[in-house]
Enzyme design. Structure first.
Site, short mmCIF file in Angstrom:
data_model
loop_
_atom_site.label_atom_id
_atom_site.label_comp_id
_atom_site.label_asym_id
_atom_site.label_seq_id
_atom_site.Cartn_x
_atom_site.Cartn_y
_atom_site.Cartn_z
N LEU A 206 3.06 -1.85 11.99
CA LEU A 206 3.72 -3.05 12.49
C LEU A 206 3.57 -4.10 11.41
CD1 LEU A 206 3.56 -4.65 15.97
CD2 LEU A 206 3.14 -6.05 13.96
N MET A 377 3.98 0.18 2.48
CA MET A 377 3.09 -0.93 2.79
C MET A 377 3.01 -1.90 1.59
SD MET A 377 -0.89 -0.33 3.56
CE MET A 377 -1.04 0.53 2.00
N HIS A 400 16.45 6.44 5.53
CA HIS A 400 15.55 5.91 6.56
C HIS A 400 14.34 5.17 5.99
CE1 HIS A 400 12.67 9.03 5.70
NE2 HIS A 400 11.99 8.83 6.79
N GLY A 401 14.04 5.38 4.72
CA GLY A 401 12.86 4.71 4.18
C GLY A 401 12.80 4.92 2.69
N ALA A 402 11.62 4.69 2.14
CA ALA A 402 11.49 4.87 0.70
C ALA A 402 11.38 6.35 0.35
CB ALA A 402 10.26 4.12 0.21
N GLY A 403 10.69 7.09 1.19
CA GLY A 403 10.44 8.50 0.87
C GLY A 403 9.26 8.60 -0.07
N LYS A 476 -1.65 -1.22 10.05
CA LYS A 476 -1.44 0.16 9.65
C LYS A 476 -2.10 1.06 10.67
CE LYS A 476 0.18 2.48 6.66
NZ LYS A 476 1.57 2.58 6.65
#
Lengths: 477, 139
Positions: A206, A377, A400-403, A476
């Site tokens: 979050l 993060m 969907h994200g960095a991977g 985290k």
């Protein structure tokens, strides 16, 4: 790295592997040259394996953040036609069913948050269960469990977690239809009974963030975002329930494959015909898993609101949007001029409907569906909008994200949790986590550059960039 | 060859590999490798015994079943395990795990295991007669 796969560049941001062997359709990768070169050959191998599955339509797709997954690459998209022997794959959805990202606006500027951020981080960390061995304050009995599995975020709102106005900003209006709680085993239910409203661990988090850049002022305005606004990102999924459904159906599908005359190039691709009893059972269970994830993020939203009300009472947390990136959904898509109902698997990929799509809430319809991309993060995340061109390119799907760029093992060799936390603190980012090793495994440097990923997604025509956000507080799991 | 375990790399997650003189030992060691993803096994007191049974027509799938049974018990009992005992007869596994309840302060568990996957899943007897059992686990 050089690849052994016959990749052909179609355009600056798309690559193609023509069908060979048992592939029924081509494999298509959306990425720039640097991202493609950095991809492990396992991505191409998995993409080609997906292309062999019965009933696959058009192509097997990999998004710019694709990396080696299980069966499907993570960042993989594939659509199947039930009438053409198409399959549904438990491996193609993954263990964390409906894992996703939710973004909240806070009604505050970052300056209002800055002076209280340590207190806010401590309160969020105390109030929101995160990490291994954490349980929520809700204990679900059998009746409650069934109601949750049917109702999703709608159930959560009925229980007092959030408001009905939240629901329109969630895919499926917060409640996935066709969920069949009867298809969920006693073990899966037991594993979930104390896990509602928990963040989990691994890459789940979050964050409180600052809107650092606006790329498209018109869309940002519709999304209700301005530079220096404080926003919240929540990344988590269906917890133990989804993991248990995934585990059980993977096994059933592997054991039943030969009776369905399915040849699996990789057991992790375990699947069953959509029109088989097992395929239908899985769809019912998986949809209930989606509801569990939606309810979970709804409860965490409520807990977040409680913390803000306490620490920063002026805050008004409203839902920007909630996306899921591990799903299989029945959607209507136009394929070569013909409307078809297809079961679209997105494994580590986000639905990204373009402007005008009827499934986008009316208040956002003119600009396209919000697509929420969690970075690593301490770096940055992105808010995008689905583009009309994505429909023909990838069944309206995006990254969907960095991977990950590096394994957890490598990451713990390279970084220590405590010094990472100190380093990020020096840059003004407050990290709270129950595990320092967990922090090291999620080190920002272990991920690809998320900006390169979203740039490639935009330039490939899948999405429009809207805003970039930077973390101020990170809880985290 | 003494029984031992190791991890191997996977892009997003981690692989566990157990080796031993017998199939059962390789399974026990793979379980220890899985615990080591979460916590240092030496930090977990083997004070409570949890019985585990599973059965599967395929020895490799049985490894995933065994690890998934442990994942399930860890999640439902809120426990960590550090000692394992396995007997395998005709693809029927009877075993037990010893451990204790999670103490977040003392254990500092790094990550939760979601499940054992069929990726890189292999159970093989080596040319020297020893056994190796491995798969990738999703975290």
């Amino acid at each position: 790295m050089t690849t052994h796969y016959p990749l052909k560049q179609q355009s600056e941001f798309s690559w193609r592997i023509e069908p060979f062997g048992k592939m029924r359709v081509p494999g298509i990768i959306y990425a720039d040259e640097q991202l493609v070169r950095a991809m492990d050959d396992k991505v191409f191998e998995q993409l080609c394996n997906v292309a062999t599955l019965p009933g696959i339509v058009e192509a097997a797709y990999a998004m710019p953040d694709a990396h080696w997954g299980y069966g499907f690459p993570i960042g993989g998209v594939a659509a199947f036609d039930a009438d053409e022997g198409g399959v549904v794959s438990a491996g193609g959805v993954g263990f964390d069913i409906s894992c996703g990202v939710r973004a909240l606006r806070t009604g505050l500027t970052i300056d209002e948050v800055e002076s209280r951020k340590t207190e806010l981080a401590n309160a969020l960390f105390r109030h929101i269960p995160a990490g291994v061995g954490s349980t929520g304050r809700i204990h679900l009995n059998d009746r409650g469990m069934v109601a949750m599995l049917r109702g999703g975020a709608r159930w959560a709102v009925e229980q007092g977690y959030g408001t009905t106005s939240d629901l329109e900003r969630i895919e499926e209006q917060g409640c996935m239809r066709g969920a069949e709680p009867d298809e969920i085993s006693a073990r899966a239910r037991k594993r979930q009974q104390d896990e509602m409203g928990t963040l989990g661990s691994g890459n789940h988090y979050l964050e409180v963030q600052r809107v650092a850049d606006i790329y498209d002022a018109k869309i940002a305005n519709t999304f209700g975002l301005k530079e220096n606004d404080a926003v919240v990102f929540i990344h988590c999924g269906s917890r133990g329930l989804g993991h248990q459904i995934g585990t059980e159906f993977l096994k059933y599908m592997v054991l039943a494959a030969s009776s369905h005359h399915i040849e699996l190039p990789d057991r992790e691709l375990a699947c069953a015909p959509i029109q088989s009893e097992l395929g239908q059972s899985y769809l019912g269970a998986m949809r209930a898993g989606i509801n569990c994830a939606l309810a979970n993020r709804q409860i965490i939203t409520h807990l977040t609101r409680e913390v803000f009300a306490d620490v920063l009472p002026r805050a008004d947390l409203t839902l920007l949007f909630d996306v899921s990136h591990n799903t299989c959904k029945l959607e209507t898509h136009t394929v070569q001029g013909r409307k078809r109902k297809l079961y679209v698997h997105r494994k580590g990929a986000t639905r990204a409907f373009g402007p005008g799509h009827p499934d986008i809430p009316e208040s956002l319809r003119a600009v396209g569906q919000p697509v929420l991309i969690g970075g690593s993060m301490g770096t940055e995340s992105h808010i995008l909008a689905g583009a009309s061109s994505g429909e023909a390119l990838s069944f309206s799907s995006a990254c969907h994200g960095a991977g990950r760029a590096m394994s957890r093992r490598q990451a713990t060799r390279q970084w220590k949790g405590r010094s990472l936390v100190d380093e990020l603190a020096a840059r003004g980012i407050v990290i709270r986590s129950p595990s320092m090793r967990g922090v090291a495994e999620e080190a920002p440097g272990a991920y690809k550059d998320v900006r390169e990923v979203v740039d490639a997604a935009e330039r490939a025509g899948l999405v429009h960039k809207v805003a970039r956000v930077e973390p101020v507080v990170c809880i985290k799991g | 060859m003494p029984a031992h375990w190791e991890h191997f790399s996977h892009d997003a997650d981690m692989g566990v590999r157990g080796s031993g003189d017998t199939l059962a030992q390789a399974f026990e060691q793979a379980a220890l490798a899985m615990t080591a993803i979460i916590v240092d096994p030496a930090a977990v007191k083997p004070s409570e015994r949890v019985p585990i049974r599973c059965e599967c027509p395929d020895t490799e799938l049985l490894l995933a079943d065994w690890l998934n049974a442990l994942v399930y018990e860890m999640a439902c009992r809120n426990m960590l395990f550090s000692r394992f005992e396995v007997a395998i007869d005709n693809n029927r596994l009877t075993g037990a795990a010893w451990g204790e309840r999670v103490d977040r302060g003392r254990h500092q568990p790094a990550v939760e295991v979601k499940g054992a996957t069929y990726t890189a899943l292999q159970v093989r007897q080596q040319p020297d007669g020893s056994w190796q059992a491995q798969c990738v686990v999703d975290v």
